[in-house]
Design a protein around this motif. Structure first.
Motif, short mmCIF file in Angstrom:
data_model
loop_
_atom_site.label_atom_id
_atom_site.label_comp_id
_atom_site.label_asym_id
_atom_site.label_seq_id
_atom_site.Cartn_x
_atom_site.Cartn_y
_atom_site.Cartn_z
N ASN A 6 0.88 -1.17 0.00
CA ASN A 6 0.00 0.00 0.00
C ASN A 6 0.92 1.22 0.00
O ASN A 6 1.68 1.41 0.94
CB ASN A 6 -0.89 -0.01 1.25
CG ASN A 6 -1.74 1.25 1.36
OD1 ASN A 6 -1.68 2.13 0.51
ND2 ASN A 6 -2.52 1.32 2.44
N PRO A 7 0.88 2.04 -1.05
CA PRO A 7 1.84 3.15 -1.12
C PRO A 7 1.86 4.01 0.13
O PRO A 7 2.91 4.56 0.50
CB PRO A 7 1.36 3.95 -2.34
CG PRO A 7 0.71 2.92 -3.21
CD PRO A 7 0.03 1.97 -2.26
N ALA A 8 0.70 4.12 0.82
CA ALA A 8 0.68 4.95 2.03
C ALA A 8 1.41 4.30 3.19
O ALA A 8 1.71 4.96 4.19
CB ALA A 8 -0.77 5.25 2.42
N ALA A 9 1.70 2.99 3.06
CA ALA A 9 2.32 2.26 4.18
C ALA A 9 3.84 2.30 4.12
O ALA A 9 4.50 1.81 5.06
CB ALA A 9 1.84 0.81 4.18
N VAL A 10 4.40 2.84 3.02
CA VAL A 10 5.86 2.86 2.88
C VAL A 10 6.32 4.24 2.42
O VAL A 10 5.53 5.05 1.92
CB VAL A 10 6.35 1.80 1.87
CG1 VAL A 10 6.01 0.39 2.34
CG2 VAL A 10 5.80 2.06 0.48
N THR A 11 7.60 4.48 2.62
CA THR A 11 8.22 5.70 2.09
C THR A 11 9.30 5.30 1.10
O THR A 11 9.98 4.29 1.27
CB THR A 11 8.84 6.55 3.21
OG1 THR A 11 9.82 5.76 3.89
CG2 THR A 11 7.78 7.05 4.17
N LEU A 12 9.42 6.13 0.07
CA LEU A 12 10.46 5.92 -0.93
C LEU A 12 11.15 7.26 -1.13
O LEU A 12 10.51 8.26 -1.49
CB LEU A 12 9.87 5.42 -2.25
CG LEU A 12 10.83 4.96 -3.35
CD1 LEU A 12 10.11 4.05 -4.34
CD2 LEU A 12 11.44 6.13 -4.13
N VAL A 13 12.43 7.31 -0.85
CA VAL A 13 13.19 8.53 -1.07
C VAL A 13 13.61 8.58 -2.54
O VAL A 13 14.23 7.62 -3.02
CB VAL A 13 14.43 8.59 -0.16
CG1 VAL A 13 15.27 9.83 -0.46
CG2 VAL A 13 14.01 8.57 1.30
N PRO A 14 13.25 9.64 -3.26
CA PRO A 14 13.62 9.70 -4.68
C PRO A 14 15.13 9.51 -4.87
O PRO A 14 15.94 9.98 -4.06
CB PRO A 14 13.19 11.11 -5.10
CG PRO A 14 12.08 11.45 -4.15
CD PRO A 14 12.49 10.82 -2.84
N VAL A 15 15.46 8.80 -5.94
CA VAL A 15 16.86 8.55 -6.23
C VAL A 15 17.08 8.71 -7.73
O VAL A 15 16.27 8.29 -8.55
CB VAL A 15 17.29 7.14 -5.77
CG1 VAL A 15 16.44 6.07 -6.41
CG2 VAL A 15 18.77 6.87 -6.07
N THR A 16 18.19 9.37 -8.07
CA THR A 16 18.55 9.61 -9.48
C THR A 16 19.87 8.94 -9.78
O THR A 16 20.86 9.12 -9.04
CB THR A 16 18.64 11.11 -9.78
OG1 THR A 16 17.36 11.71 -9.57
CG2 THR A 16 19.05 11.33 -11.24
N THR A 17 19.88 8.15 -10.83
CA THR A 17 21.12 7.55 -11.33
C THR A 17 21.25 7.90 -12.80
O THR A 17 20.46 7.44 -13.63
CB THR A 17 21.11 6.02 -11.15
OG1 THR A 17 20.97 5.71 -9.76
CG2 THR A 17 22.40 5.42 -11.68
N GLY A 18 22.24 8.74 -13.09
CA GLY A 18 22.40 9.18 -14.48
C GLY A 18 21.14 9.90 -14.94
O GLY A 18 20.62 10.79 -14.25
N PRO A 19 20.57 9.49 -16.10
CA PRO A 19 19.39 10.18 -16.62
C PRO A 19 18.07 9.62 -16.09
O PRO A 19 17.00 10.06 -16.49
CB PRO A 19 19.50 9.92 -18.13
CG PRO A 19 20.14 8.57 -18.22
CD PRO A 19 21.10 8.49 -17.06
N VAL A 20 18.13 8.63 -15.18
CA VAL A 20 16.92 7.95 -14.69
C VAL A 20 16.67 8.32 -13.24
O VAL A 20 17.57 8.24 -12.40
CB VAL A 20 17.06 6.43 -14.86
CG1 VAL A 20 15.80 5.73 -14.32
CG2 VAL A 20 17.28 6.07 -16.33
#
Length: 254
Positions: A6-20
Motif C-alpha cells: 500500500n503506497p501509504a504504508a511505505v516511504t520511498l526517497v527519490p533517487v537519481t542515477t544518471g538520466p533515470v
C-alpha cells in the motif's frame, strides 16, 4: 507482509542515477535525449510504522533508439552548362517519425558517381553539387545518416541525381548542294575531313573537322551575335561559306 505494498504504508526517497530518476510515488522518469541502453537504478522502501524496516531493489529501464529513416531522393535535374546544386537529401528523411533536424544526425556520403567528365559531390549539408561540363546521365549516389545521440542507429539509401545536357550546341553537315537549293537533300554527297571554322564578326573562335558522314558539331558555343560558318576543302584549300550570319542564345541547340 507478503501482500502488495500500500503506497501509504511505505516511504520511498527519490533517487537519481544518471538520466533515470525513481520518484517518491514509484514512477520512473527518463530524461530527454537519453542515449539508448539499459539503466539499472537501486531504490529503497521503508515501512512507515517501522522506519527501520527497509528493503532495496533494482529497477532496470531500457531506452530504445528512435526510428531513423533515410528516404530515397530524386531532386530536379541539373543542367551541365553551368552546373548547380540540388536541395539537401535530408529534406525528406525522418527521425522518430519527424523531419530530421540536421544537427541531430551525421551524414556520410557513399561512393560518389564518377562521370566521364566533371564531378558530382555531396556536401556536408546534404546538398549535391554538379560541376559544369559533367556528362549528362542519371547517377546513383548512396548516403548514410546516423543519429548523433546513438551513433549506431543508422539508415542508408540512394539519391538519384539527373544531369541533363543543356550546353549551347551548333551542328551541321558539309555536303555538295547539287541542286543549289541550300538544303541537304537525300542522295547529295557529304564531305568528311573538311576543316570547319566557327567565325564571329570575322574572327575564328573555334575549329573542328567534319566526320566521314559530313557532320560536325561545336559545343559550349558562347552566347553572341554575328556568327558564321566556313568550311575549308582539304584538297584545294578553298573556303566554302555557310548560310550567312546568325545569333546564338543561351542553351540553344541549332
Amino acid at each position: 507482509n507478503g501482500s502488495p505494498v500500500n503506497p501509504a504504508a511505505v516511504t520511498l526517497v527519490p533517487v537519481t542515477t544518471g538520466p533515470v530518476t525513481v520518484n517518491a510515488d514509484g514512477t520512473v522518469t527518463v530524461a530527454p535525449n537519453t542515449p539508448a541502453g539499459s539503466y539499472p537504478v537501486t531504490y529503497q522502501i521503508c515501512e512507515v510504522i517501522n522506519p527501520a524496516n527497509c528493503d532495496t531493489a533494482i529497477v532496470t529501464i531500457t531506452v530504445n533508439a528512435a526510428a531513423i529513416a533515410a528516404v530515397t531522393d530524386t531532386p530536379p535535374a541539373i543542367g551541365n552548362a553551368a552546373g548547380g546544386t540540388t536541395a539537401s537529401v535530408l529534406g525528406n528523411d525522418t527521425l522518430n517519425g519527424a523531419p530530421v533536424v540536421p544537427a541531430s544526425v551525421a551524414l556520410t556520403p557513399g561512393t560518389a558517381p564518377a562521370p566521364a567528365a566533371g564531378s558530382i559531390t555531396m556536401n556536408p549539408d546534404g546538398t549535391v553539387t554538379i560541376a559544369p561540363g559533367t556528362t549528362a546521365g542519371t547517377y546513383i549516389y548512396p548516403y548514410t545518416i546516423c543519429e548523433v545521440l546513438n551513433p549506431a542507429n543508422c539508415s542508408t539509401v540512394d539519391a538519384t541525381i539527373t544531369v541533363i545536357d543543356d550546353r549551347t550546341r551548333l551542328s551541321g553537315v558539309v555536303f555538295d548542294d547539287e541542286n543549289s537549293n541550300g538544303n541537304f537533300d537525300s542522295g547529295e554527297p557529304v564531305e568528311g575531313g573538311y576543316t570547319i571554322q566557327l567565325v564571329q564578326n570575322g574572327v575564328v573562335v573555334a575549329t573542328t573537322v567534319s566526320n566521314p558522314d559530313g557532320s560536325y558539331e561545336f559545343v559550349d558555343v558562347p552566347v553572341g551575335t554575328g556568327y558564321s560558318i566556313a568550311a575549308i576543302d582539304p584538297a584545294t584549300g578553298a573556303v566554302v561559306s555557310g548560310e550567312g550570319t546568325f545569333d546564338v542564345a543561351a542553351g540553344e541547340q541549332i
